[in-house]
Design a protein around this motif. Structure first.
Motif, PDB file in Angstrom:
ATOM      1  N   PHE A  32       0.944  -1.271  -0.010  1.00 47.26           N
ATOM      2  CA  PHE A  32      -0.050   0.163   0.228  1.00 47.26           C
ATOM      3  C   PHE A  32       0.885   1.296   0.004  1.00 47.26           C
ATOM      4  N   PHE A  33       1.922   1.361   0.866  1.00 42.96           N
ATOM      5  CA  PHE A  33       2.856   2.150   0.855  1.00 42.96           C
ATOM      6  C   PHE A  33       3.647   2.454  -0.463  1.00 42.96           C
ATOM      7  N   SER A  34       4.104   1.532  -0.975  1.00 43.51           N
ATOM      8  CA  SER A  34       4.872   1.654  -2.171  1.00 43.51           C
ATOM      9  C   SER A  34       3.848   2.026  -3.363  1.00 43.51           C
ATOM     10  N   VAL A  35       2.791   1.613  -3.448  1.00 42.92           N
ATOM     11  CA  VAL A  35       1.739   2.128  -4.337  1.00 42.92           C
ATOM     12  C   VAL A  35       1.274   3.867  -4.304  1.00 42.92           C
ATOM     13  N   ALA A  36       1.432   3.872  -2.874  1.00 39.25           N
ATOM     14  CA  ALA A  36       1.094   5.430  -2.630  1.00 39.25           C
ATOM     15  C   ALA A  36       2.369   6.201  -3.033  1.00 39.25           C
ATOM     16  N   GLY A  37       3.522   5.729  -2.754  1.00 44.20           N
ATOM     17  CA  GLY A  37       4.993   6.368  -3.284  1.00 44.20           C
ATOM     18  C   GLY A  37       5.028   6.740  -4.821  1.00 44.20           C
ATOM     19  N   PHE A  38       4.519   5.566  -5.489  1.00 46.94           N
ATOM     20  CA  PHE A  38       4.357   5.573  -7.041  1.00 46.94           C
ATOM     21  C   PHE A  38       3.476   6.883  -7.453  1.00 46.94           C
ATOM     22  N   MET A  77      -8.202   3.398   7.872  1.00 54.07           N
ATOM     23  CA  MET A  77      -7.510   3.706   6.453  1.00 54.07           C
ATOM     24  C   MET A  77      -7.238   4.860   6.031  1.00 54.07           C
ATOM     25  N   THR A  78      -7.955   6.014   6.682  1.00 53.67           N
ATOM     26  CA  THR A  78      -7.403   7.391   6.584  1.00 53.67           C
ATOM     27  C   THR A  78      -6.382   7.575   7.351  1.00 53.67           C
ATOM     28  N   ALA A  79      -6.314   6.876   8.770  1.00 49.04           N
ATOM     29  CA  ALA A  79      -5.121   7.425   9.548  1.00 49.04           C
ATOM     30  C   ALA A  79      -3.782   6.698   8.889  1.00 49.04           C
ATOM     31  N   PHE A  80      -3.990   5.536   8.379  1.00 49.08           N
ATOM     32  CA  PHE A  80      -2.835   4.806   7.996  1.00 49.08           C
ATOM     33  C   PHE A  80      -2.306   5.541   6.457  1.00 49.08           C
ATOM     34  N   SER A  81      -3.085   6.126   5.866  1.00 51.43           N
ATOM     35  CA  SER A  81      -3.036   7.071   4.654  1.00 51.43           C
ATOM     36  C   SER A  81      -2.300   8.193   4.661  1.00 51.43           C
ATOM     37  N   MET A  82      -2.972   8.771   6.041  1.00 44.43           N
ATOM     38  CA  MET A  82      -2.021   9.917   6.568  1.00 44.43           C
ATOM     39  C   MET A  82      -0.688   9.639   7.184  1.00 44.43           C
ATOM     40  N   PHE A  83      -0.434   8.571   7.541  1.00 48.33           N
ATOM     41  CA  PHE A  83       0.849   8.407   8.160  1.00 48.33           C
ATOM     42  C   PHE A  83       1.852   8.181   6.698  1.00 48.33           C
ATOM     43  N   CYS A  84       1.260   7.536   5.587  1.00 44.97           N
ATOM     44  CA  CYS A  84       1.927   7.180   4.407  1.00 44.97           C
ATOM     45  C   CYS A  84       2.361   8.283   3.743  1.00 44.97           C
ATOM     46  N   THR A  85       1.386   9.419   3.920  1.00 52.64           N
ATOM     47  CA  THR A  85       1.605  10.828   3.383  1.00 52.64           C
ATOM     48  C   THR A  85       2.661  11.706   4.187  1.00 52.64           C
ATOM     49  N   LEU A  86       2.413  11.429   5.330  1.00 53.35           N
ATOM     50  CA  LEU A  86       3.532  12.260   6.255  1.00 53.35           C
ATOM     51  C   LEU A  86       4.985  11.477   6.035  1.00 53.35           C
ATOM     52  N   ILE A  87       4.921  10.309   5.803  1.00 53.79           N
ATOM     53  CA  ILE A  87       6.233   9.423   5.690  1.00 53.79           C
ATOM     54  C   ILE A  87       6.882  10.078   3.976  1.00 53.79           C
ATOM     55  N   LEU A  88       5.798  10.167   3.205  1.00 52.05           N
ATOM     56  CA  LEU A  88       6.198  10.549   1.866  1.00 52.05           C
ATOM     57  C   LEU A  88       6.767  11.877   1.680  1.00 52.05           C
ATOM     58  N   VAL A  89       6.239  12.843   2.554  1.00 50.30           N
ATOM     59  CA  VAL A  89       6.650  13.978   2.559  1.00 50.30           C
ATOM     60  C   VAL A  89       7.912  14.400   3.186  1.00 50.30           C
ATOM     61  N   GLN A  90       8.180  13.540   4.224  1.00 48.63           N
ATOM     62  CA  GLN A  90       9.491  13.287   4.937  1.00 48.63           C
ATOM     63  C   GLN A  90      10.506  12.905   4.166  1.00 48.63           C
TER      64      GLN A  90
END
Length: 152
Positions: A32-38, A77-90
């Motif tokens: 999920f995180f890697s797809v978010a990254g792409f 899933m919103t909380a996890f998506s926000m976590f993924c987004t935060l990591i991507l920003v960082q």
């Protein structure tokens, strides 16, 4: 529309083996995180002078899918998506290659998923219905947070 309980029941049929379950608990959130990254890497579109990031458009549809089935699934899933987004920003701020990291996660984690299904002796659920690609992350999180009426 099928209830989340029914989705989980059907998804669970090919995820009974404890080793396969452990693999999924690691691999599914990583994928999920890697797809978010792409998706993060797709340049923003300019519509009537407003920049719109495809990442957030896709995320809105994904979270809408969860919201239609369960408010609990939507929240988790919103909380996890926000976590993924935060990591991507960082990562972007630290000038880490999101493409390289996403690729380094995506490929081996999918291989691991197929190993888990080989151990299980059953095909991945998404071969039956592509929507199971969105059910998988919620199914993993329901082990930690009850997401359905049946789990409450």
């Amino acid at each position: 529309m099928k209830s989340l309980d029914l989705w989980f029941e059907e998804y669970g049929e090919s995820h009974q083996n404890p080793t396969n379950q452990k693999i999924h608990k690691v691999a599914v959130p990583g994928i999920f995180f890697s797809v978010a990254g792409f998706l993060w890497l797709i340049p923003s579109l300019s519509v009537a002078g407003v920049n719109i990031a495809p990442y957030f458009i896709v995320l809105a549809f994904v979270l809408g899918f969860y919201a239609m089935m369960s408010i609990k699934a939507f929240i988790v899933m919103t909380a996890f998506s926000m976590f993924c987004t935060l990591i991507l920003v960082q990562l972007q701020h630290a000038q880490v290659s999101v493409f390289v990291l996403s690729s380094a996660l995506f490929i081996p984690l999918w291989i691991l998923q197929f190993v888990g299904h080989h151990i299980e002796g059953k095909k991945p659920s998404f071969f039956k219905d592509i929507q199971f690609l969105l059910i998988g992350p919620a199914w993993v999180f329901h082990f930690f947070f009850p997401l359905t009426k049946h789990d409450s």
